[in-house]
Design an enzyme around this catalytic site. Structure first.
Site: not given
Length: 434
Positions: A62, A271, A314-315, A340, A342
């Site tokens: 979000e 994960p 964040g990677e 999906p 992204e």
């Protein structure tokens, strides 16, 4: 206030004294930040001068989807300041990573207070926002009732109402109507969500599209990307992105099944919750042929590493850029799937399992355009990961097919490029005159 609303408020007041134990447990497991627990009780206000817009985004997804809207609002009103609340530490960390310095100077972050009447009153009295927006499905009755009594102009953006949540709210229709009736603007992410929100009492609910379909490509550190590409060379990379419990074992089984055809295959497990990295690596190590390395432990996907657990925050953009095919997590188990698009924005062929209701509209469009493949549930006796291995092999072995998927998915991902600006304009209109 309805009888259900009064009961909710009374129940919240009754449990409030016992929430100290809840906070201590969350501190132990890293879900709260020491020194900031008081924000959960509505404390920590430091209202800046001038007009203040409050945006609440529950967690990482979000928060990321809302950032282009905030940036567009900032561009439209140079004096506007922002309060952003999140419900999770990971959401707060992602906000800190993604905000450009100029934007960060205009944003205050706090954790969302729990829905206890006294705590939400303390929060609202301390911050006194001029308008507010809630992202997706954050409907807290005491908070919304208190904001409505204060005359706070509010919007629900990218509104989400799953079939399961709809069934629960229908058991308390008066409470649902009170929660949704305070919004001046309700923008649903899909037509199905719009219909469910309208049925529960959302006034004039509209569907303009899904903000997660309009997000910018996930970032990646240029130096880290260069190092990773040099290390991998021509190795084929299979990425399992944002996985949930129950999925990693299927991915590792698929990896094992693929090794005879792709002996130098690297499978990367990311994960959804990085704190699971140690257990994910241990599980993979017990099942896989070859070494397992963890990113947080300083491990690298060198030639001897078969499975790489990327347990950092964040990677994901880094790994989408090197993968030749990606499974979107949360879709092999009944979670509902992650975003999906992204992968689509970064030119990575997309696979997902049967559970994709969280992104139903985007998934349907990707499938119709040939931009993604749905992996069937394993047939009886077929073994875990067998169907997944077949689909991965099909993409890895057919470059033309992979490129066709990339092209089709890119078109779907670009369809809502102007949506953040449109939403930003509507939210700025909620503010009282300067």
């Amino acid at each position: 206030m309805s009888l259900a609303g009064r009961a909710w408020a009374v129940g919240a007041r009754m449990i409030a004294p016992f929430l100290a134990l809840h906070f201590r447990r969350r501190l132990r497991i890293g879900k709260e930040i020491p020194g900031r627990v008081e924000e959960r009780r509505g404390g920590g206000a430091a209202r800046p001068a001038g007009r203040l817009f409050w945006l609440h985004a529950a967690s990482v997804g979000e928060t990321v989807s809302a950032l282009p809207v905030l940036e567009a609002m900032a561009a439209r009103d140079a004096g506007l300041r922002f309060l952003v609340t999140t419900g999770t530490v990971t959401g707060a960390e992602m906000l800190g990573r993604r905000l450009a310095p100029a934007m960060a100077a205009r944003v205050e972050h706090r954790f969302m207070p729990l829905d206890v009447p006294g705590w939400v009153a303390r929060f609202l009295d301390g911050w006194r926002p001029d308008a507010a927006a809630f992202v997706e499905s954050e409907l807290w009755p005491n908070l919304l009732a208190a904001a409505r009594r204060r005359g706070l102009p509010m919007a629900l953006v990218n509104g989400r109402m799953s079939g399961r949540s709809f069934a629960r709210w229908r058991r308390a229709p008066a409470l649902a109507g009170e929660a949704l009736g305070g919004f001046r603007l309700v923008l649903a992410r899909s037509e199905g969500d719009r219909a469910r929100l309208a049925a529960l009492g959302a006034p004039g609910a509209l569907c303009w599209g899904d903000l997660k379909a309009a997000a910018a490509p996930l970032p990646a550190d240029a130096a880290a990307l260069a190092r990773l590409r040099a290390l991998l060379g021509a190795r084929p990379v299979f990425l399992a992105a944002s996985t949930h419990p129950g999925e990693e074992a299927q991915v590792v089984a698929a990896h094992q099944a693929l090794l005879p055809r792709f002996p130098d295959l690297l499978t990367v497990l990311v994960p959804r919750h990085p704190e699971r990295g140690e257990s994910v690596a241990a599980q993979a190590g017990a099942l896989v042929t070859g070494a397992v390395a963890r990113r947080t432990g300083g491990g690298a996907p060198g030639p001897g590493v078969s499975v790489y657990v990327a347990d950092t925050l964040g990677e994901l953009g880094l790994f989408y850029r090197v993968a030749r095919v990606a499974l979107i997590g949360g879709s092999l188990v009944p979670h509902g799937g992650q975003n999906p698009l992204e992968a689509a924005r970064l030119g990575c062929p997309i696979l997902f399992g049967p559970h994709t209701q969280n992104f139903e509209e985007s998934v349907d469009r990707l499938l119709a355009a040939g931009g993604a493949i749905r992996v069937a549930l394993a047939a009886p006796g077929g073994g875990p990961g067998g169907a997944l291995a077949e689909e991965v092999a099909g993409v890895l072995s057919d470059g033309a097919r992979a490129q066709a998927m990339i092209t089709a998915a890119s078109g779907i991902a670009d369809a809502h490029a102007g949506l953040p600006g449109r939403v930003a304009e509507a939210l700025v209109d909620l503010l009282p005159p300067a």
